[in-house]
Design a protein around this motif. Structure first.
Motif, mmCIF file in Angstrom:
data_model
loop_
_atom_site.group_PDB
_atom_site.id
_atom_site.type_symbol
_atom_site.label_atom_id
_atom_site.label_comp_id
_atom_site.label_asym_id
_atom_site.label_seq_id
_atom_site.Cartn_x
_atom_site.Cartn_y
_atom_site.Cartn_z
ATOM 1 N N ASN A 1 0.540 -1.264 -0.345
ATOM 2 C CA ASN A 1 0.001 -0.162 0.129
ATOM 3 C C ASN A 1 0.445 1.371 -0.374
ATOM 4 O OD1 ASN A 1 -2.203 -1.529 0.146
ATOM 5 N ND2 ASN A 1 -1.765 -1.809 2.229
ATOM 6 N N LEU A 2 0.527 2.245 -0.791
ATOM 7 C CA LEU A 2 0.826 3.293 -0.714
ATOM 8 C C LEU A 2 0.375 4.955 -1.257
ATOM 9 C CD1 LEU A 2 3.676 2.275 -4.111
ATOM 10 C CD2 LEU A 2 4.163 2.072 -1.911
ATOM 11 N N GLU A 3 1.149 5.736 -0.543
ATOM 12 C CA GLU A 3 0.341 7.057 -0.251
ATOM 13 C C GLU A 3 0.196 7.401 -1.643
ATOM 14 O OE1 GLU A 3 -1.615 7.909 2.238
ATOM 15 O OE2 GLU A 3 -1.056 7.141 3.483
ATOM 16 N N GLN A 4 -0.285 8.381 -1.699
ATOM 17 C CA GLN A 4 -1.328 8.642 -3.260
ATOM 18 C C GLN A 4 0.671 9.312 -3.694
ATOM 19 O OE1 GLN A 4 -3.418 12.366 -5.878
ATOM 20 N NE2 GLN A 4 -4.853 11.430 -3.778
ATOM 21 N N GLN A 5 0.954 10.239 -3.239
ATOM 22 C CA GLN A 5 2.379 10.451 -4.017
ATOM 23 C C GLN A 5 3.398 9.804 -3.982
ATOM 24 O OE1 GLN A 5 3.685 14.051 -0.975
ATOM 25 N NE2 GLN A 5 5.334 14.401 -2.667
ATOM 26 N N GLN A 6 3.194 8.771 -2.410
ATOM 27 C CA GLN A 6 4.700 8.172 -3.405
ATOM 28 C C GLN A 6 4.502 7.347 -4.141
ATOM 29 O OE1 GLN A 6 5.779 5.701 -0.424
ATOM 30 N NE2 GLN A 6 7.376 4.279 -0.993
ATOM 31 N N TRP A 7 3.022 6.582 -4.317
ATOM 32 C CA TRP A 7 2.567 5.465 -5.668
ATOM 33 C C TRP A 7 2.891 6.440 -6.838
ATOM 34 C CZ3 TRP A 7 -1.474 6.338 -9.301
ATOM 35 C CH2 TRP A 7 -1.868 5.161 -9.869
ATOM 36 N N TRP A 8 2.504 7.775 -7.028
ATOM 37 C CA TRP A 8 2.193 8.373 -8.729
ATOM 38 C C TRP A 8 3.372 8.886 -8.826
ATOM 39 C CZ3 TRP A 8 0.292 9.019 -12.689
ATOM 40 C CH2 TRP A 8 -0.004 10.060 -13.719
ATOM 41 N N SER A 9 4.410 9.326 -7.881
ATOM 42 C CA SER A 9 5.930 9.449 -7.989
ATOM 43 C C SER A 9 7.043 8.561 -8.489
ATOM 44 C CB SER A 9 6.568 10.546 -7.089
ATOM 45 O OG SER A 9 6.168 9.652 -5.984
ATOM 46 N N GLN A 10 6.759 7.143 -7.877
ATOM 47 C CA GLN A 10 7.221 5.721 -7.910
ATOM 48 C C GLN A 10 6.647 5.421 -9.659
ATOM 49 O OE1 GLN A 10 7.036 3.396 -4.773
ATOM 50 N NE2 GLN A 10 6.966 1.755 -6.119
ATOM 51 N N PHE A 11 5.762 5.617 -9.862
ATOM 52 C CA PHE A 11 5.167 5.121 -10.925
ATOM 53 C C PHE A 11 5.637 6.298 -12.611
ATOM 54 C CE2 PHE A 11 2.449 6.035 -14.604
ATOM 55 C CZ PHE A 11 2.514 5.373 -15.346
ATOM 56 N N LEU A 12 5.942 7.557 -12.013
ATOM 57 C CA LEU A 12 6.704 7.661 -13.068
ATOM 58 C C LEU A 12 8.113 7.801 -13.224
ATOM 59 C CD1 LEU A 12 5.165 11.512 -11.931
ATOM 60 C CD2 LEU A 12 3.942 9.956 -14.090
ATOM 61 N N THR A 13 8.665 7.605 -13.186
ATOM 62 C CA THR A 13 10.072 6.826 -12.594
ATOM 63 C C THR A 13 9.762 5.411 -12.685
ATOM 64 O OG1 THR A 13 10.527 6.692 -10.314
ATOM 65 C CG2 THR A 13 10.741 9.408 -11.072
ATOM 66 N N ASP A 14 9.083 5.395 -12.969
ATOM 67 C CA ASP A 14 9.613 2.826 -13.356
ATOM 68 C C ASP A 14 8.825 3.209 -15.004
ATOM 69 O OD1 ASP A 14 9.273 0.691 -13.150
ATOM 70 O OD2 ASP A 14 7.901 0.441 -11.035
#
Length: 101
Positions: free
Chosen positions: A2-15
């Motif tokens: 489970n990830l909070e919104q900010q971490q989930w999105w920023s991690q996706f954008l760099t993945d």
């Protein structure tokens, strides 16, 4: 995981291997969705399992639903099927502050 919104999105954008997976119904997706996401409805039961099995298990999946419950279940199912990286969006799209279409 489970990830909070900010971490989930920023991690996706760099993945480079990241895939957005929306597990809501088609009607929900037609209302709004995160751009670029693929939709596999978790309510399809065994059909959901079959469609997951067709996905590339070496990719990293960023999973969301309306509020975070179905996507948490989807992440658990994905782990059982051999997906090593499935990240649940806490709060789902109902609390989403990022881009939608």
């Amino acid at each position: 995981m489970n990830l909070e919104q900010q971490q989930w999105w920023s991690q996706f954008l760099t993945d480079e291997k990241g895939v957005l997976l929306d597990v809501r119904t088609e009607d929900e997706v037609n209302t709004s969705k995160i751009p670029g996401s693929i939709n596999i409805d978790i309510y399809q039961g065994q059909g959901f399992i079959y469609k997951l099995d067709d996905l590339d298990k070496t990719k990293n999946y960023y999973v969301y639903c309306a509020a975070g419950g179905r996507s948490a279940n989807a992440c658990n199912i994905m782990r059982e099927l051999g997906f090593s990286k499935a990240y649940n969006l806490i709060g789902g799209i109902s609390e989403w502050e990022g881009p939608t279409e």
